[in-house]
Write a protein that holds these residues in place. Structure first.
Motif, PDB file in Angstrom:
ATOM      1  N   MET A 143       0.856  -1.185   0.000  1.00  0.00           N
ATOM      2  CA  MET A 143       0.000   0.000   0.000  1.00  0.00           C
ATOM      3  C   MET A 143       0.897   1.240   0.000  1.00  0.00           C
ATOM      4  O   MET A 143       1.889   1.303   0.734  1.00  0.00           O
ATOM      5  CB  MET A 143      -0.894  -0.005   1.249  1.00  0.00           C
ATOM      6  CG  MET A 143      -1.873   1.159   1.322  1.00  0.00           C
ATOM      7  SD  MET A 143      -1.228   2.578   2.250  1.00  0.00           S
ATOM      8  CE  MET A 143      -2.718   3.559   2.421  1.00  0.00           C
ATOM      9  N   LEU A 144       0.580   2.219  -0.847  1.00  0.00           N
ATOM     10  CA  LEU A 144       1.336   3.464  -0.944  1.00  0.00           C
ATOM     11  C   LEU A 144       0.579   4.571  -0.211  1.00  0.00           C
ATOM     12  O   LEU A 144      -0.630   4.716  -0.383  1.00  0.00           O
ATOM     13  CB  LEU A 144       1.544   3.859  -2.404  1.00  0.00           C
ATOM     14  CG  LEU A 144       2.102   2.783  -3.337  1.00  0.00           C
ATOM     15  CD1 LEU A 144       2.203   3.328  -4.766  1.00  0.00           C
ATOM     16  CD2 LEU A 144       3.453   2.284  -2.851  1.00  0.00           C
ATOM     17  N   PHE A 145       1.311   5.358   0.568  1.00  0.00           N
ATOM     18  CA  PHE A 145       0.697   6.455   1.320  1.00  0.00           C
ATOM     19  C   PHE A 145       1.461   7.732   0.985  1.00  0.00           C
ATOM     20  O   PHE A 145       2.627   7.889   1.331  1.00  0.00           O
ATOM     21  CB  PHE A 145       0.737   6.165   2.809  1.00  0.00           C
ATOM     22  CG  PHE A 145      -0.045   7.136   3.652  1.00  0.00           C
ATOM     23  CD1 PHE A 145      -1.379   7.407   3.380  1.00  0.00           C
ATOM     24  CD2 PHE A 145       0.552   7.775   4.728  1.00  0.00           C
ATOM     25  CE1 PHE A 145      -2.109   8.295   4.157  1.00  0.00           C
ATOM     26  CE2 PHE A 145      -0.166   8.661   5.518  1.00  0.00           C
ATOM     27  CZ  PHE A 145      -1.500   8.923   5.226  1.00  0.00           C
ATOM     28  N   ASP A 178      -7.950   1.153   6.839  1.00  0.00           N
ATOM     29  CA  ASP A 178      -8.011  -0.305   6.916  1.00  0.00           C
ATOM     30  C   ASP A 178      -7.028  -0.969   5.955  1.00  0.00           C
ATOM     31  O   ASP A 178      -6.371  -1.963   6.302  1.00  0.00           O
ATOM     32  CB  ASP A 178      -9.433  -0.796   6.615  1.00  0.00           C
ATOM     33  CG  ASP A 178     -10.415  -0.415   7.712  1.00  0.00           C
ATOM     34  OD1 ASP A 178      -9.975  -0.309   8.879  1.00  0.00           O
ATOM     35  OD2 ASP A 178     -11.602  -0.207   7.406  1.00  0.00           O
ATOM     36  N   THR A 179      -6.919  -0.421   4.747  1.00  0.00           N
ATOM     37  CA  THR A 179      -5.994  -0.990   3.765  1.00  0.00           C
ATOM     38  C   THR A 179      -4.552  -0.896   4.254  1.00  0.00           C
ATOM     39  O   THR A 179      -3.758  -1.831   4.095  1.00  0.00           O
ATOM     40  CB  THR A 179      -6.147  -0.268   2.414  1.00  0.00           C
ATOM     41  OG1 THR A 179      -7.484  -0.433   1.939  1.00  0.00           O
ATOM     42  CG2 THR A 179      -5.173  -0.809   1.388  1.00  0.00           C
ATOM     43  N   MET A 180      -4.220   0.231   4.852  1.00  0.00           N
ATOM     44  CA  MET A 180      -2.865   0.421   5.376  1.00  0.00           C
ATOM     45  C   MET A 180      -2.520  -0.656   6.408  1.00  0.00           C
ATOM     46  O   MET A 180      -1.410  -1.194   6.423  1.00  0.00           O
ATOM     47  CB  MET A 180      -2.737   1.820   5.986  1.00  0.00           C
ATOM     48  CG  MET A 180      -1.356   2.133   6.549  1.00  0.00           C
ATOM     49  SD  MET A 180      -1.289   3.747   7.354  1.00  0.00           S
ATOM     50  CE  MET A 180      -1.483   4.832   5.953  1.00  0.00           C
ATOM     51  N   ARG A 233       2.691  -1.274 -11.309  1.00  0.00           N
ATOM     52  CA  ARG A 233       3.659  -2.374 -11.261  1.00  0.00           C
ATOM     53  C   ARG A 233       3.383  -3.293 -10.071  1.00  0.00           C
ATOM     54  O   ARG A 233       3.474  -4.511 -10.176  1.00  0.00           O
ATOM     55  CB  ARG A 233       5.074  -1.791 -11.161  1.00  0.00           C
ATOM     56  CG  ARG A 233       6.193  -2.802 -11.214  1.00  0.00           C
ATOM     57  CD  ARG A 233       6.407  -3.339 -12.621  1.00  0.00           C
ATOM     58  NE  ARG A 233       6.618  -2.304 -13.606  1.00  0.00           N
ATOM     59  CZ  ARG A 233       7.803  -1.754 -13.896  1.00  0.00           C
ATOM     60  NH1 ARG A 233       8.888  -2.143 -13.250  1.00  0.00           N
ATOM     61  NH2 ARG A 233       7.894  -0.837 -14.843  1.00  0.00           N
ATOM     62  N   LEU A 234       3.015  -2.698  -8.912  1.00  0.00           N
ATOM     63  CA  LEU A 234       2.823  -3.475  -7.686  1.00  0.00           C
ATOM     64  C   LEU A 234       1.374  -3.838  -7.431  1.00  0.00           C
ATOM     65  O   LEU A 234       1.086  -4.564  -6.476  1.00  0.00           O
ATOM     66  CB  LEU A 234       3.354  -2.677  -6.487  1.00  0.00           C
ATOM     67  CG  LEU A 234       4.821  -2.272  -6.519  1.00  0.00           C
ATOM     68  CD1 LEU A 234       5.135  -1.369  -5.340  1.00  0.00           C
ATOM     69  CD2 LEU A 234       5.726  -3.499  -6.513  1.00  0.00           C
ATOM     70  N   LYS A 235       0.451  -3.291  -8.266  1.00  0.00           N
ATOM     71  CA  LYS A 235      -0.999  -3.432  -8.017  1.00  0.00           C
ATOM     72  C   LYS A 235      -1.313  -2.951  -6.602  1.00  0.00           C
ATOM     73  O   LYS A 235      -1.974  -3.615  -5.795  1.00  0.00           O
ATOM     74  CB  LYS A 235      -1.449  -4.873  -8.210  1.00  0.00           C
ATOM     75  CG  LYS A 235      -1.108  -5.457  -9.580  1.00  0.00           C
ATOM     76  CD  LYS A 235      -1.726  -4.646 -10.712  1.00  0.00           C
ATOM     77  CE  LYS A 235      -1.424  -5.260 -12.087  1.00  0.00           C
ATOM     78  NZ  LYS A 235      -0.016  -5.068 -12.487  1.00  0.00           N
ATOM     79  N   ALA A 236      -0.814  -1.734  -6.312  1.00  0.00           N
ATOM     80  CA  ALA A 236      -0.889  -1.180  -4.954  1.00  0.00           C
ATOM     81  C   ALA A 236      -1.913  -0.056  -4.871  1.00  0.00           C
ATOM     82  O   ALA A 236      -1.873   0.882  -5.687  1.00  0.00           O
ATOM     83  CB  ALA A 236       0.481  -0.640  -4.544  1.00  0.00           C
ATOM     84  N   PRO A 237      -2.832  -0.116  -3.932  1.00  0.00           N
ATOM     85  CA  PRO A 237      -3.727   1.022  -3.695  1.00  0.00           C
ATOM     86  C   PRO A 237      -2.948   2.202  -3.136  1.00  0.00           C
ATOM     87  O   PRO A 237      -1.900   2.029  -2.510  1.00  0.00           O
ATOM     88  CB  PRO A 237      -4.730   0.471  -2.676  1.00  0.00           C
ATOM     89  CG  PRO A 237      -4.036  -0.671  -2.018  1.00  0.00           C
ATOM     90  CD  PRO A 237      -3.093  -1.245  -3.025  1.00  0.00           C
ATOM     91  N   ASP A 263      -6.884   5.211  -6.153  1.00  0.00           N
ATOM     92  CA  ASP A 263      -7.183   6.034  -4.983  1.00  0.00           C
ATOM     93  C   ASP A 263      -8.116   5.327  -4.005  1.00  0.00           C
ATOM     94  O   ASP A 263      -9.172   4.813  -4.385  1.00  0.00           O
ATOM     95  CB  ASP A 263      -7.830   7.351  -5.429  1.00  0.00           C
ATOM     96  CG  ASP A 263      -8.212   8.226  -4.252  1.00  0.00           C
ATOM     97  OD1 ASP A 263      -7.327   8.520  -3.428  1.00  0.00           O
ATOM     98  OD2 ASP A 263      -9.401   8.591  -4.147  1.00  0.00           O
ATOM     99  N   ILE A 264      -7.735   5.330  -2.724  1.00  0.00           N
ATOM    100  CA  ILE A 264      -8.585   4.753  -1.670  1.00  0.00           C
ATOM    101  C   ILE A 264      -8.803   5.740  -0.533  1.00  0.00           C
ATOM    102  O   ILE A 264      -9.118   5.354   0.585  1.00  0.00           O
ATOM    103  CB  ILE A 264      -7.992   3.442  -1.126  1.00  0.00           C
ATOM    104  CG1 ILE A 264      -6.557   3.666  -0.651  1.00  0.00           C
ATOM    105  CG2 ILE A 264      -8.054   2.339  -2.177  1.00  0.00           C
ATOM    106  CD1 ILE A 264      -6.033   2.544   0.221  1.00  0.00           C
TER     107      ILE A 264
END
Length: 579
Positions: A206-208, A262-264, A226-230, A248-249
Motif C-alpha cells: 500500500m502506498l501512502f 483499513d488498507t494500510m 507495477r505493484l498493483k498497490a492502492p 485512490d482509496i
C-alpha cells in the motif's frame, strides 16, 4: 556608496533575489525600509492590517510561486504579531524572509520602550535568525538569510535596528542573485536495491502519499500499476496525487475517509512517499518503508524496515526498472471495492434532500462551489470545519491549489493566505473558504482586500459556532461550552467596507449566489448561513471508538459527505478487469 543607506541596500538585494513586494504594517523602526521601498522600482509595500496577516500572505505567495516572499514587522508588538504566521510558514516549508526591525541599537538591553529580543523570539519558528549589529555585516548577513530560506524552504528572520537601517552602507551591494533553484536528492544505490528487494518480496503493498509526491504523479502511478498497490494520501498530499488516479482509496488522518486506514493496516508493506504524517496512531507501526528528501524525518513517526533518503521522483525512477510486475490484483481490487462501499454507506445521510433543508447544510454549497470554480482556482482554507469541506469536496485536477494551515493548525489563515495568493497572480481565481470564527479573528483584512482591489472571493460558512471545537467536546464526552456566539451579518460588514456582498440563507439561492460572486470582477464576500449541527455522530460509534478526538474523528465521526470522491470511487470500480 556613502549616500546609500543600509535599508536601500537591503531593498536592492531583495530585488536581485526576485522579490517584488513586502507585506507589513508601516511604522517607527521600519520607516527607513519603507522609504527605501518607496524610492525603488519593481518592488512595492503591501499594507495589511495585522503583521500576522503579513506573514500568512508571504507564506501563501511563497508556496504558490516557489519563490522567496518577504514580510516585515516593526519593533516590539509588530514583531510579536508576526509569530503566528511565521510558525505556519515554518511548518509548511515556505521560503519566507521576515524583516524584524528593532529598537535603537544603543538602547538594546536597557528595557527601552517596546523592547523585546527578536533574535531569541523567532528562533523556534525559523531556520535562521540573526541580529545585524553593524553596517559591516550587510549585505552578507542578508544574503545568508535569503539563501537559507530558499535552500531549506523555510523561514529566515533578519533583525535590524531602525537606526542601523538608516545608516550609510560600508560594503558594496551584490551584483549576482542568490542561488534560487534547488536540486533534487538522488538516493544511494544500495538503498534503491534494498527498496526493490522489499517491494518485490511483499505480497501486498500500500502506498501512502504526502506533499512530497509533488512532481512525481506519473512515477507514483507507474509504481502502483507495477505493484498493483492502492494509494492513500494525507490532506497535504491530496492536491498532488488524487487526480487521474485509478488506485485512490481516500485519506487517512483526522479528516480521513474511505478505505485508506483499513488498507494500510492490512498490507504486507506500507510505503510512505514524501510524508512526515504526524498522527502516528493511524500508522501500523510495523512493515513500513519511508522515502523522503529530508533524512531527518526518516523513522520519526513510525518504526521502519527501511528508510530511503531521496526525492520521491528520483527514487521511484531509480527503483522502477528493478521491480517485478505483480500479477495478482486481488488486494488492489478488494481495497477499491471497500473504498467505494464505505463512501456509499455514508453519502446518502449527508446529501439526501439538502437542496431543501434550512439552515443550509454546508456540504451542499461546498459541492456547488467545487463545480463552479475555475480549473486552476486557488482555494485557501480556514482551520476547523472548512478543512473538512475542502478535504471532502474540492476536487484536485493537477492545476488547482489548496492552501491551509494543515500542520500548524491556526485559525484565521484563509483570508490572509488568499491575499498573498491573489497578489502573486491577479488573474487567477482565488477563493477563501472562511469559517465565521476564523474570519472574525482577522476581520480587518477585508479592508486590505478592498484597499488593494483584490478580486478575492471570500466564502464564509457562518454557523455562529466554533464547529470543530464543538465536535471535539462532543467526542470527548464533554458538554459544549462557549462554542456558540450571537448571529453576525458578515455580508453587512463587508458591504460597509465597500465590498460587494451576498448573504444566502436558503439552499435554493446557493448556486446563483455563488455564480454571481465568482463572476464579479472585484472583491466579493458570500455569506452562507449554515447548520451548526450538520455533522452528527453516526450511531455505529462505540464507547471505545469515542476515546480521543484524533482516532474517533479520523475513522468515524467525520465519515460524512465526500462530494465527487464517490463518483471517482465508482469510476475506479468500473476499471477493475472482469474475469
Amino acid at each position: 556608496m556613502g549616500n546609500r543607506t543600509v535599508a536601500q541596500q537591503l531593498v536592492d538585494e531583495l530585488r536581485l533575489a526576485g522579490v517584488s513586494r513586502i507585506y507589513g504594517v508601516v511604522g517607527d523602526s521600519l520607516n527607513p525600509i519603507v522609504d527605501a521601498v518607496r524610492r525603488a522600482k519593481g518592488i512595492e509595500w503591501v499594507h495589511v492590517h495585522n503583521e500576522e496577516s503579513a506573514a500568512f500572505a508571504a507564506a501563501s505567495e511563497a508556496q504558490l510561486t516557489g519563490r522567496l516572499a518577504v514580510c516585515a514587522g516593526s519593533s516590539g508588538p509588530g514583531n510579536t504579531h508576526l509569530i503566528q504566521g511565521l510558525y505556519d510558514a515554518h511548518r509548511s516549508g515556505a521560503p519566507v524572509l521576515a524583516l524584524a526591525s528593532h529598537i535603537p541599537s544603543r538602547q538594546i538591553g536597557t528595557g527601552y520602550f517596546q523592547e523585546t529580543h527578536p533574535e531569541r523570539l523567532f528562533t523556534e519558528c525559523s531556520d535562521f535568525c540573526e541580529l545585524v549589529a553593524t553596517p559591516d555585516q550587510m549585505p552578507r548577513l542578508l544574503r545568508i538569510a535569503i539563501q537559507r530560506a530558499v535552500g531549506h524552504s523555510d523561514v529566515s528572520v533578519l533583525v535590524l535596528p531602525g537606526d542601523l537601517a538608516a545608516a550609510p552602507t560600508t560594503n558594496a551591494t551584490g551584483t549576482h542573485p542568490p542561488v534560487l533553484a534547488v536540486g533534487r536528492v538522488t538516493p544511494d544505490d544500495a538503498q534503491v536495491q534494498a527498496l526493490a528487494d522489499r517491494l518485490n518480496s511483499a505480497r501486498t503493498v500500500m502506498l501512502f502519499a504526502g506533499a512530497g509526491v509533488r512532481g512525481a504523479h506519473a512515477e507514483v502511478m507507474q509504481l502502483a500499476e507495477r505493484l498493483k498497490a492502492p494509494i492513500g494520501h494525507t490532506l497535504r498530499g491530496k492536491e498532488w496525487i488524487q487526480y487521474d488516479n485509478p488506485y485512490d482509496i481516500g485519506m487517512s488522518g483526522l479528516l480521513g475517509y474511505g478505505s485508506c486506514y483499513d488498507t494500510m493496516h492490512d498490507a504486507d508493506l506500507v510505503v510512505l512517499l514524501g510524508t512526515d504524517f504526524p498522527y502516528d496512531e493511524f500508522l501500523p507501526q510495523k512493515r513500513t518503508v519511508q522515502i523522503d528528501h529530508d533524512a531527518g524525518r526518516l523513522g520519526r513517526r513510525t518504526a521502519l524496515e527501511l528508510g530511503v533518503h531521496g526525492d520521491v521522483r528520483q527514487t521511484l525512477r531509480a527503483v522502477l526498472p528493478l521491480l517485478q510486475d505483480q500479477q495478482d490484483r486481488g488486494f488492489l481490487d478488494t481495497s477499491l471495492r471497500r473504498h467505494a462501499q464505505s463512501l456509499e454507506r455514508v453519502v446518502s445521510a449527508y446529501t439526501h434532500d439538502v437542496e431543501r433543508r434550512t439552515p443550509i447544510h454546508p456540504e451542499f454549497p461546498a459541492a456547488i462551489l467545487d463545480e463552479l470554480a475555475d480549473d486552476d482556482a486557488v482555494f485557501t482554507v480556514d482551520t476547523g470545519m472548512c478543512n473538512v469541506w475542502a478535504a471532502r469536496y474540492i476536487t484536485p485536477n493537477g492545476k488547482r491549489r489548496i492552501l491551509g494551515s494543515f500542520l500548524h493548525g491556526t485559525m484565521a489563515n484563509a483570508l490572509p493566505h488568499a491575499i498573498g495568493a491573489q497578489l502573486a497572480d491577479r488573474d487567477r481565481q482565488v477563493i477563501s473558504l472562511s469559517g465565521d470564527g476564523g474570519l472574525a479573528m482577522l476581520l480587518g483584512e477585508l479592508l486590505t482586500v478592498k484597499r488593494h482591489d483584490l478580486p478575492v472571493k471570500t466564502v464564509v460558512f457562518n454557523n455562529s459556532s466554533l464547529g470543530m471545537v464543538k465536535l471535539e467536546m462532543l467526542v470527548d464526552g464533554l458538554p459544549e461550552h462557549e462554542t456558540d456566539h450571537e448571529p453576525v451579518d458578515f455580508a453587512a460588514i463587508a458591504a460597509a467596507a465597500g465590498i460587494h456582498a451576498i448573504r444566502i440563507e436558503r439552499p435554493d439561492a446557493v448556486r446563483e449566489g455563488l455564480k454571481e460572486a465568482l463572476a464579479f470582477p472585484g472583491p466579493c464576500l458570500v455569506e452562507l448561513v449554515t447548520d451548526p449541527n450538520a455533522l452528527a455522530i453516526p450511531p455505529r460509534i462505540t464507547p471505545q471508538q469515542v476515546k480521543g478526538f484524533a482516532l474517533a474523528a479520523g475513522r468515524t465521526v467525520l465519515a460524512g459527505g465526500v462530494g465527487q470522491m464517490l463518483d471517482v470511487a465508482r469510476a475506479n470500480l468500473r476499471s477493475i478487469p472482469r474475469p
